[in-house]
Write a protein that holds these residues in place. Structure first.
Motif, PDB file in Angstrom:
ATOM      1  N   SER A  12     105.075  25.252 183.792  1.00 55.64           N
ATOM      2  CA  SER A  12     104.757  26.601 184.252  1.00 55.64           C
ATOM      3  C   SER A  12     104.014  27.339 183.155  1.00 55.64           C
ATOM      4  N   LEU A  13     103.010  28.110 183.543  1.00 58.35           N
ATOM      5  CA  LEU A  13     102.330  28.997 182.603  1.00 58.35           C
ATOM      6  C   LEU A  13     102.934  30.390 182.613  1.00 58.35           C
ATOM      7  N   GLY A  14     103.816  30.654 183.573  1.00 52.70           N
ATOM      8  CA  GLY A  14     104.533  31.920 183.590  1.00 52.70           C
ATOM      9  C   GLY A  14     103.705  33.120 183.981  1.00 52.70           C
ATOM     10  N   GLU A  15     102.618  32.886 184.745  1.00 48.68           N
ATOM     11  CA  GLU A  15     101.802  34.033 185.154  1.00 48.68           C
ATOM     12  C   GLU A  15     102.556  34.883 186.188  1.00 48.68           C
ATOM     13  N   ARG A  16     102.278  36.149 186.195  1.00 44.36           N
ATOM     14  CA  ARG A  16     102.821  37.059 187.214  1.00 44.36           C
ATOM     15  C   ARG A  16     101.670  37.891 187.758  1.00 44.36           C
ATOM     16  N   PHE A  17     100.772  37.194 188.443  1.00 42.70           N
ATOM     17  CA  PHE A  17      99.621  37.836 189.060  1.00 42.70           C
ATOM     18  C   PHE A  17     100.056  38.533 190.344  1.00 42.70           C
ATOM     19  N   PRO A  18      99.349  39.567 190.777  1.00 46.74           N
ATOM     20  CA  PRO A  18      99.688  40.223 192.047  1.00 46.74           C
ATOM     21  C   PRO A  18      99.556  39.263 193.217  1.00 46.74           C
ATOM     22  N   GLU A  32     113.589  33.870 184.997  1.00 46.95           N
ATOM     23  CA  GLU A  32     114.708  33.179 185.643  1.00 46.95           C
ATOM     24  C   GLU A  32     114.202  32.073 186.564  1.00 46.95           C
ATOM     25  N   ASN A  33     113.088  32.316 187.241  1.00 44.28           N
ATOM     26  CA  ASN A  33     112.519  31.290 188.115  1.00 44.28           C
ATOM     27  C   ASN A  33     112.053  30.067 187.320  1.00 44.28           C
ATOM     28  N   ILE A  34     111.464  30.303 186.148  1.00 39.58           N
ATOM     29  CA  ILE A  34     111.028  29.187 185.302  1.00 39.58           C
ATOM     30  C   ILE A  34     112.225  28.353 184.865  1.00 39.58           C
ATOM     31  N   ILE A  35     113.288  29.024 184.455  1.00 33.25           N
ATOM     32  CA  ILE A  35     114.496  28.301 184.047  1.00 33.25           C
ATOM     33  C   ILE A  35     115.061  27.504 185.218  1.00 33.25           C
ATOM     34  N   GLY A  45     115.773  14.227 187.990  1.00 31.88           N
ATOM     35  CA  GLY A  45     115.504  13.057 187.175  1.00 31.88           C
ATOM     36  C   GLY A  45     114.091  12.961 186.646  1.00 31.88           C
ATOM     37  N   LEU A  46     113.341  14.067 186.677  1.00 29.97           N
ATOM     38  CA  LEU A  46     112.004  14.051 186.089  1.00 29.97           C
ATOM     39  C   LEU A  46     112.102  13.936 184.569  1.00 29.97           C
ATOM     40  N   ASP A  47     110.980  13.597 183.941  1.00 35.31           N
ATOM     41  CA  ASP A  47     110.993  13.247 182.522  1.00 35.31           C
ATOM     42  C   ASP A  47     110.724  14.417 181.584  1.00 35.31           C
ATOM     43  N   VAL A  48     109.938  15.391 182.019  1.00 32.12           N
ATOM     44  CA  VAL A  48     109.506  16.434 181.083  1.00 32.12           C
ATOM     45  C   VAL A  48     109.247  17.743 181.811  1.00 32.12           C
ATOM     46  N   PHE A  49     109.539  18.853 181.130  1.00 31.85           N
ATOM     47  CA  PHE A  49     109.245  20.185 181.641  1.00 31.85           C
ATOM     48  C   PHE A  49     108.531  20.981 180.554  1.00 31.85           C
ATOM     49  N   GLY A  50     107.448  21.658 180.912  1.00 29.69           N
ATOM     50  CA  GLY A  50     106.656  22.380 179.927  1.00 29.69           C
ATOM     51  C   GLY A  50     106.507  23.853 180.244  1.00 29.69           C
ATOM     52  N   VAL A  51     106.350  24.658 179.205  1.00 30.07           N
ATOM     53  CA  VAL A  51     106.070  26.092 179.327  1.00 30.07           C
ATOM     54  C   VAL A  51     104.884  26.412 178.422  1.00 30.07           C
ATOM     55  N   GLY A  52     103.889  27.118 178.971  1.00 33.11           N
ATOM     56  CA  GLY A  52     102.686  27.440 178.220  1.00 33.11           C
ATOM     57  C   GLY A  52     102.768  28.784 177.526  1.00 33.11           C
ATOM     58  N   MET A 316     101.797  15.591 184.873  1.00 33.75           N
ATOM     59  CA  MET A 316     102.527  16.859 184.910  1.00 33.75           C
ATOM     60  C   MET A 316     101.806  17.829 185.830  1.00 33.75           C
ATOM     61  N   GLY A 317     102.556  18.414 186.777  1.00 31.68           N
ATOM     62  CA  GLY A 317     101.960  19.297 187.763  1.00 31.68           C
ATOM     63  C   GLY A 317     102.408  20.738 187.620  1.00 31.68           C
ATOM     64  N   GLN A 318     101.488  21.658 187.882  1.00 34.66           N
ATOM     65  CA  GLN A 318     101.783  23.091 187.909  1.00 34.66           C
ATOM     66  C   GLN A 318     102.037  23.483 189.360  1.00 34.66           C
ATOM     67  N   PHE A 319     103.292  23.491 189.759  1.00 34.59           N
ATOM     68  CA  PHE A 319     103.660  23.706 191.160  1.00 34.59           C
ATOM     69  C   PHE A 319     103.857  25.174 191.541  1.00 34.59           C
ATOM     70  N   ASP A 320     104.057  26.060 190.559  1.00 30.23           N
ATOM     71  CA  ASP A 320     104.473  27.429 190.871  1.00 30.23           C
ATOM     72  C   ASP A 320     103.334  28.438 190.805  1.00 30.23           C
ATOM     73  N   MET A 321     102.108  27.992 190.795  1.00 36.42           N
ATOM     74  CA  MET A 321     100.977  28.901 190.640  1.00 36.42           C
ATOM     75  C   MET A 321     100.759  29.740 191.895  1.00 36.42           C
ATOM     76  N   GLY A 322     100.239  30.942 191.704  1.00 42.94           N
ATOM     77  CA  GLY A 322      99.840  31.785 192.823  1.00 42.94           C
ATOM     78  C   GLY A 322     100.971  32.317 193.661  1.00 42.94           C
ATOM     79  N   ASN A 323     102.115  32.591 193.044  1.00 40.05           N
ATOM     80  CA  ASN A 323     103.265  33.150 193.767  1.00 40.05           C
ATOM     81  C   ASN A 323     103.794  32.225 194.863  1.00 40.05           C
ATOM     82  N   GLN A 324     103.688  30.923 194.617  1.00 46.82           N
ATOM     83  CA  GLN A 324     104.291  29.970 195.550  1.00 46.82           C
ATOM     84  C   GLN A 324     105.787  30.239 195.641  1.00 46.82           C
TER      85      GLN A 324
END
Length: 350
Positions: A12-18, A32-35, A45-52, A316-324
């Motif tokens: 996750s890059l942690g953006e909070r765009f409108p 809290e959502n990132i956590i 069971g995934l291998d890695v989690f990243g924060v930008g 590694m995928g960015q799944f939470d972009m764009g207020n998903q």
């Protein structure tokens, strides 16, 4: 037969765009959502989690190492990484101390991706000049690598005060924190990573993978010429991603979020963006397209296709972009762990 250990992760890059109606998620809820995402990834069971790392009001990840520290205490097995750390504008000693501490908190699960980043706000924020863009990165990367070697360090450079018998503490659980170099489209960055014998995190957003194959070729060639053991090096592929039960469903749920995300981000940088309809985006599900959106079977085919080109061992995928929605993010994480990963593992280890 040697087993190919291909790894899967999310970031996750942690953006909070409108969102579409102009609503912005509160910073506390976004963190809290990132956590929660990291907990789901660990449980699946995934291998890695990243924060930008970003230093803007429309992101919550300026103190990304603290978020990773919170995640460390909420997870058990998953590796924790930056994605990425803007080392050019940071003090490498401070960054090393943070990640060594994170390694202690996580019992040796820490990695770090070092790079220069897409946004440039940290240069003025931390008082460094864009005129020194390349020299800053090279010097600070070199210092970070030196800090891994010894507990007491002597060093001098151009952009910070010298270190004289400096005690670098704490020391991590691992003998060395695994370092990845974040690479966008710059050949020099790929060559540098190979020469130094560091892993390469390749950020891919769109287009045909063949167009960027030269970057991995340059990386592997530079590492070989420098005499590094190629079996000890890794390439990862990261980018915009989403999964659903069917490819059509994935595109229809992803397209509005993608358009919102891209329109806001490019407008802020003074660049135009023309929305892409779901119908126009449907061809991106093909294996020879970079965008990692589709069904589990389609993404697995795409990863395997790219593996033949890049020789990479991590996605590694960015799944939470764009207020998903978080419910859809949870579903996508489950599909990655329990559908995509088994297909890829079976195919690579026949």
């Amino acid at each position: 037969m040697n087993t190919i250990n291909f790894e899967f992760g999310v970031y996750s890059l942690g953006e909070r765009f409108p969102d579409a109606i102009g609503k912005v998620l509160p910073a506390q809820e976004r963190i809290e959502n990132i956590i929660q995402m990291a907990k789901w990834a660990d449980e699946a069971g995934l291998d890695v989690f990243g924060v930008g790392e970003h230093h803007r009001l429309d992101f919550v990840t300026s103190s990304y190492a603290m978020i990773l520290a919170a995640i460390a205490r909420e997870t058990k097995n998953i590796k924790l990484a930056s994605s990425l750390s803007v080392i050019s504008t940071a003090d490498p000693v401070r960054v090393y101390e943070d990640f060594a501490t994170l390694d202690l908190l996580s019992c040796g699960r820490t990695e770090i991706i070092l790079g220069r980043g897409l946004y440039l706000e940290s240069f003025s924020l931390f008082g460094v000049s864009l005129d020194d863009y390349d020299k800053l990165f090279e010097e600070k990367l070199g210092l970070f690598m030196k800090l891994q070697e010894k507990e007491v360090v002597n060093w001098h450079g151009e952009f910070r005060t010298p270190l004289r018998d400096a005690q670098i503490a704490p020391r991590p659980v691992q003998s060395k924190i695994p370092i990845w170099i974040g690479v966008g489209g710059t050949p020099g960055s790929a060559i540098r990573a190979g020469k130094l014998g560091l892993n390469m995190a390749l950020g891919l957003l769109a287009g045909a993978p063949e167009r960027v194959q030269h970057l991995t070729n340059l990386y592997w060639q530079a590492a070989s010429v420098a005499g590094h053991d190629l079996s000890q090096l890794k390439v990862s592929v990261t980018g915009h991603s989403y999964l659903a039960d069917s490819g059509e469903q994935a595109i229809r749920e992803f397209a509005p979020c993608y358009n919102q995300y891209m329109a806001y981000g490019l407008k802020d940088r003074g660049m135009p963006f023309y929305p892409i309809s779901a119908e126009q985006m449907m061809p991106q599900r093909a294996a020879n397209e970079i965008l990692a959106v589709g069904s589990a079977e389609e993404l697995a085919e795409k990863i395997l296709y790219q593996h033949e080109l890049f020789g990479h061992l991590r996605f590694m995928g960015q799944f939470d972009m764009g207020n998903q929605s978080m419910a859809r993010v949870e579903k996508a994480i489950d599909l990655l762990a329990n559908k995509v990963a088994p297909i890829v593992h079976r195919s690579l280890n026949k």
